[in-house]
Design a protein around this motif. Structure first.
Motif, PDB file in Angstrom:
ATOM      1  N   GLU A  61      63.108  19.180  77.357  1.00 53.30           N
ATOM      2  CA  GLU A  61      64.037  18.209  76.795  1.00 53.30           C
ATOM      3  C   GLU A  61      65.476  18.658  77.038  1.00 53.30           C
ATOM      4  OE1 GLU A  61      63.123  17.813  72.711  1.00 53.30           O
ATOM      5  OE2 GLU A  61      61.129  16.953  73.043  1.00 53.30           O
ATOM      6  N   VAL A  62      66.359  17.678  77.235  1.00 52.53           N
ATOM      7  CA  VAL A  62      67.768  17.947  77.502  1.00 52.53           C
ATOM      8  C   VAL A  62      68.585  17.474  76.302  1.00 52.53           C
ATOM      9  CG1 VAL A  62      69.739  17.452  78.990  1.00 52.53           C
ATOM     10  CG2 VAL A  62      67.482  17.789  79.996  1.00 52.53           C
ATOM     11  N   THR A  63      69.452  18.356  75.782  1.00 53.22           N
ATOM     12  CA  THR A  63      70.312  18.040  74.643  1.00 53.22           C
ATOM     13  C   THR A  63      71.762  18.223  75.054  1.00 53.22           C
ATOM     14  OG1 THR A  63      68.614  18.840  73.119  1.00 53.22           O
ATOM     15  CG2 THR A  63      70.838  18.560  72.239  1.00 53.22           C
ATOM     16  N   VAL A  64      72.604  17.241  74.750  1.00 53.56           N
ATOM     17  CA  VAL A  64      74.041  17.330  75.027  1.00 53.56           C
ATOM     18  C   VAL A  64      74.761  17.402  73.682  1.00 53.56           C
ATOM     19  CG1 VAL A  64      76.039  16.248  76.119  1.00 53.56           C
ATOM     20  CG2 VAL A  64      73.770  16.011  77.153  1.00 53.56           C
ATOM     21  N   THR A  65      75.473  18.499  73.422  1.00 52.11           N
ATOM     22  CA  THR A  65      76.119  18.694  72.126  1.00 52.11           C
ATOM     23  C   THR A  65      77.303  19.644  72.258  1.00 52.11           C
ATOM     24  OG1 THR A  65      75.765  19.427  69.853  1.00 52.11           O
ATOM     25  CG2 THR A  65      74.575  20.607  71.555  1.00 52.11           C
ATOM     26  N   ASN A  66      78.236  19.533  71.317  1.00 45.91           N
ATOM     27  CA  ASN A  66      79.326  20.517  71.218  1.00 45.91           C
ATOM     28  C   ASN A  66      79.311  21.190  69.843  1.00 45.91           C
ATOM     29  OD1 ASN A  66      80.252  18.527  69.523  1.00 45.91           O
ATOM     30  ND2 ASN A  66      82.312  18.430  70.376  1.00 45.91           N
ATOM     31  N   ASP A  67      78.201  21.051  69.130  1.00 46.47           N
ATOM     32  CA  ASP A  67      78.051  21.671  67.817  1.00 46.47           C
ATOM     33  C   ASP A  67      77.611  23.121  67.985  1.00 46.47           C
ATOM     34  OD1 ASP A  67      77.870  21.608  64.895  1.00 46.47           O
ATOM     35  OD2 ASP A  67      75.731  21.826  65.230  1.00 46.47           O
ATOM     36  N   VAL A  91      74.506  30.972  58.422  1.00 44.67           N
ATOM     37  CA  VAL A  91      74.947  31.069  57.027  1.00 44.67           C
ATOM     38  C   VAL A  91      76.122  30.125  56.780  1.00 44.67           C
ATOM     39  CG1 VAL A  91      76.013  32.587  55.323  1.00 44.67           C
ATOM     40  CG2 VAL A  91      74.103  33.412  56.706  1.00 44.67           C
ATOM     41  N   GLN A  92      77.055  30.062  57.727  1.00 44.67           N
ATOM     42  CA  GLN A  92      78.201  29.155  57.603  1.00 44.67           C
ATOM     43  C   GLN A  92      77.741  27.702  57.536  1.00 44.67           C
ATOM     44  OE1 GLN A  92      81.324  29.946  57.175  1.00 44.67           O
ATOM     45  NE2 GLN A  92      82.442  28.064  57.590  1.00 44.67           N
ATOM     46  N   ASP A  93      76.764  27.363  58.352  1.00 41.00           N
ATOM     47  CA  ASP A  93      76.247  25.994  58.381  1.00 41.00           C
ATOM     48  C   ASP A  93      75.530  25.654  57.074  1.00 41.00           C
ATOM     49  OD1 ASP A  93      75.791  23.504  59.598  1.00 41.00           O
ATOM     50  OD2 ASP A  93      73.805  24.108  60.268  1.00 41.00           O
ATOM     51  N   ASP A  94      74.766  26.606  56.533  1.00 48.42           N
ATOM     52  CA  ASP A  94      74.020  26.360  55.291  1.00 48.42           C
ATOM     53  C   ASP A  94      74.949  26.278  54.086  1.00 48.42           C
ATOM     54  OD1 ASP A  94      71.713  26.396  56.770  1.00 48.42           O
ATOM     55  OD2 ASP A  94      71.209  28.479  56.312  1.00 48.42           O
ATOM     56  N   GLU A  95      75.962  27.143  54.042  1.00 49.38           N
ATOM     57  CA  GLU A  95      76.818  27.217  52.866  1.00 49.38           C
ATOM     58  C   GLU A  95      77.942  26.182  52.867  1.00 49.38           C
ATOM     59  OE1 GLU A  95      76.442  29.147  50.207  1.00 49.38           O
ATOM     60  OE2 GLU A  95      74.591  29.976  51.015  1.00 49.38           O
ATOM     61  N   VAL A  96      78.532  25.930  54.037  1.00 47.94           N
ATOM     62  CA  VAL A  96      79.710  25.053  54.123  1.00 47.94           C
ATOM     63  C   VAL A  96      79.395  23.765  54.869  1.00 47.94           C
ATOM     64  CG1 VAL A  96      82.120  24.918  54.860  1.00 47.94           C
ATOM     65  CG2 VAL A  96      81.196  27.092  54.069  1.00 47.94           C
ATOM     66  N   GLY A  97      78.599  23.869  55.945  1.00 48.24           N
ATOM     67  CA  GLY A  97      78.277  22.692  56.739  1.00 48.24           C
ATOM     68  C   GLY A  97      79.240  22.426  57.870  1.00 48.24           C
ATOM     69  N   ASP A  98      80.269  23.258  58.029  1.00 46.11           N
ATOM     70  CA  ASP A  98      81.248  23.071  59.102  1.00 46.11           C
ATOM     71  C   ASP A  98      81.855  24.440  59.419  1.00 46.11           C
ATOM     72  OD1 ASP A  98      82.606  21.441  60.950  1.00 46.11           O
ATOM     73  OD2 ASP A  98      84.397  21.479  59.716  1.00 46.11           O
ATOM     74  N   GLY A  99      82.534  24.530  60.554  1.00 49.16           N
ATOM     75  CA  GLY A  99      83.186  25.778  60.923  1.00 49.16           C
ATOM     76  C   GLY A  99      82.262  26.783  61.581  1.00 49.16           C
ATOM     77  N   THR A 100      81.107  26.325  62.065  1.00 50.79           N
ATOM     78  CA  THR A 100      80.145  27.251  62.678  1.00 50.79           C
ATOM     79  C   THR A 100      80.687  27.866  63.963  1.00 50.79           C
ATOM     80  OG1 THR A 100      79.111  25.327  63.729  1.00 50.79           O
ATOM     81  CG2 THR A 100      78.139  26.106  61.691  1.00 50.79           C
ATOM     82  N   THR A 101      81.378  27.047  64.760  1.00 54.08           N
ATOM     83  CA  THR A 101      81.955  27.566  65.995  1.00 54.08           C
ATOM     84  C   THR A 101      83.131  28.482  65.694  1.00 54.08           C
ATOM     85  OG1 THR A 101      81.305  25.520  67.121  1.00 54.08           O
ATOM     86  CG2 THR A 101      82.894  26.915  68.242  1.00 54.08           C
ATOM     87  N   SER A 102      83.989  28.091  64.768  1.00 54.41           N
ATOM     88  CA  SER A 102      85.184  28.875  64.449  1.00 54.41           C
ATOM     89  C   SER A 102      84.832  30.275  63.976  1.00 54.41           C
ATOM     90  CB  SER A 102      86.004  28.160  63.369  1.00 54.41           C
ATOM     91  OG  SER A 102      86.369  26.861  63.791  1.00 54.41           O
ATOM     92  N   VAL A 103      83.803  30.393  63.125  1.00 52.58           N
ATOM     93  CA  VAL A 103      83.467  31.695  62.574  1.00 52.58           C
ATOM     94  C   VAL A 103      82.927  32.626  63.661  1.00 52.58           C
ATOM     95  CG1 VAL A 103      81.087  31.156  61.893  1.00 52.58           C
ATOM     96  CG2 VAL A 103      82.388  32.809  60.590  1.00 52.58           C
ATOM     97  N   VAL A 104      82.206  32.070  64.627  1.00 50.94           N
ATOM     98  CA  VAL A 104      81.689  32.891  65.727  1.00 50.94           C
ATOM     99  C   VAL A 104      82.819  33.314  66.658  1.00 50.94           C
ATOM    100  CG1 VAL A 104      80.183  32.883  67.766  1.00 50.94           C
ATOM    101  CG2 VAL A 104      79.386  31.899  65.619  1.00 50.94           C
ATOM    102  N   VAL A 105      83.738  32.384  66.955  1.00 50.38           N
ATOM    103  CA  VAL A 105      84.869  32.711  67.832  1.00 50.38           C
ATOM    104  C   VAL A 105      85.762  33.763  67.169  1.00 50.38           C
ATOM    105  CG1 VAL A 105      86.959  31.786  68.906  1.00 50.38           C
ATOM    106  CG2 VAL A 105      84.825  30.495  69.007  1.00 50.38           C
ATOM    107  N   LEU A 106      86.013  33.635  65.859  1.00 48.30           N
ATOM    108  CA  LEU A 106      86.830  34.612  65.144  1.00 48.30           C
ATOM    109  C   LEU A 106      86.179  35.994  65.167  1.00 48.30           C
ATOM    110  CD1 LEU A 106      89.221  35.356  63.339  1.00 48.30           C
ATOM    111  CD2 LEU A 106      87.883  34.570  61.366  1.00 48.30           C
ATOM    112  N   ALA A 107      84.873  36.035  64.875  1.00 46.93           N
ATOM    113  CA  ALA A 107      84.162  37.320  64.906  1.00 46.93           C
ATOM    114  C   ALA A 107      84.173  37.920  66.305  1.00 46.93           C
ATOM    115  CB  ALA A 107      82.728  37.128  64.421  1.00 46.93           C
ATOM    116  N   GLY A 108      84.039  37.063  67.318  1.00 47.60           N
ATOM    117  CA  GLY A 108      84.069  37.553  68.703  1.00 47.60           C
ATOM    118  C   GLY A 108      85.411  38.154  69.073  1.00 47.60           C
ATOM    119  N   GLU A 109      86.498  37.526  68.621  1.00 49.37           N
ATOM    120  CA  GLU A 109      87.830  38.051  68.935  1.00 49.37           C
ATOM    121  C   GLU A 109      88.087  39.368  68.198  1.00 49.37           C
ATOM    122  OE1 GLU A 109      89.891  36.955  71.283  1.00 49.37           O
ATOM    123  OE2 GLU A 109      88.238  35.595  71.732  1.00 49.37           O
TER     124      GLU A 109
END
Length: 310
Positions: A61-67, A91-109
């Motif tokens: 299956e093919v999925t197109v997403t930016n989430d 954890v970010q998705d379960d607790e807040v529901g948003d900011g999943t990408t931001s938290v990973v990018v911040l931790a990566g930096e």
């Protein structure tokens, strides 16, 4: 003692497993975590790009997403540090529901900066202590910059709308973010500050356009209306139950019935029908005009309720 440790360690590892120590293990962790951060970094923000994900299963299956959460759930990881970032996103998705990408990018930096400090022979505990001090300073700055317009309802509502629009800007709803921002703010306003999001009930229906979505005043129950029942009731007296309404038919499976003739079968069916009729009459005697049952209501009780106007 040192000579004995080597064979014992090798015996603990499974066949095909590899062992990394010291600098090599540390660098492998950095590389894996930074690769995950770089993977989702390009999806961040309203100008973020979509990713095409293809399943490795039989269906492919093919999925197109930016989430970010969806992307990280779909990627197979064998690097421990990368899995930590994946767990952070979950954890970010379960607790807040948003900011999943931001938290990973911040931790990566943060890890990218830590990698440079490690290369300069700075001890990891020193780096961690610096991060904790920076966290305290950042929290203090955010607390000092925070403001609230809760005492001015109109301004407060505008603030909520802006927050909702910002959140929806990077989602699939971005074309209709004005409409859905209004729905979200109105739904939250009805909670009157309780914060209990379980009180907001979402019902999904296929077909129609996104703009057909609406927020209804009251409670919506996704149930099928019985045959011959009124489509609209004003000042309804409702009885909600979870009881079997199919005893007008003999349950052959799981039961053994021995009879001498088909007439006996008819007598059993008549007795079952009479039991169901009495059950329906007890329900009707409550003075209701709307009966909602979790289990399926079969034809015979449906006819009784229709005749009684329930």
């Amino acid at each position: 003692m040192a000579a004995l440790m080597g064979p014992q360690t090798q015996g603990m590892l499974q066949e095909g497993a590899t062992e990394s120590k010291g600098e090599n293990a540390r660098m492998a962790s950095f590389v894996g975590a930074l690769a995950i951060a770089d993977l989702v970094k390009s999806t961040l923000g309203p100008k973020g790009m979509d990713k095409i994900l293809q399943s490795m299963g039989r269906g492919q299956e093919v999925t197109v997403t930016n989430d970010g959460a969806t992307i990280l759930k779909s990627v197979y990881l064998d690097n421990p540090a990368a899995k930590v970032l994946q767990d952070i996103s979950k954890v970010q998705d379960d607790e807040v529901g948003d900011g999943t990408t931001s938290v990973v990018v911040l931790a990566g930096e943060l890890l990218r900066e830590a990698e440079q400090l490690i290369a300069q022979k700075v001890h990891p505990m020193t780096i961690i202590a610096g991060f904790r001090e920076a966290e305290a300073v950042a929290k203090a700055e955010l607390a000092g910059a925070a403001f609230s317009h809760a005492e001015h309802p109109e301004t407060f509502r505008k603030d909520l709308l802006n927050i909702a629009k910002t959140t929806l800007s990077s989602k699939i709803l971005t074309a209709d973010k004005e409409h859905f921002a209004e729905l979200a703010v109105e739904a939250i306003s009805r909670l009157k500050g309780s914060g209990n999001l379980d009180a907001i009930h979402l019902i999904k229906k296929t077909g129609g356009a996104l703009k057909d979505s609406f927020l209804d005043e009251g409670f919506i129950l996704d149930k099928k209306i019985g045959v011959g029942q009124p489509k609209r009731i004003t000042d309804a007296k409702v009885l909600i139950a979870n009881t079997p309404m199919d005893t007008d038919k003999i349950k052959i499976y799981g039961a053994r019935v021995r009879v001498d003739s088909m007439a006996k079968v008819g007598e059993i069916e008549a007795a079952e029908k009479e039991k169901m009729r009495e059950k329906c009459q007890k329900i009707i005697k409550h003075g209701i005009n709307c009966f909602i049952n979790r289990q399926l209501i079969y034809n015979f009780p449906e006819e009784i309720f229709a005749d009684a106007g329930s």
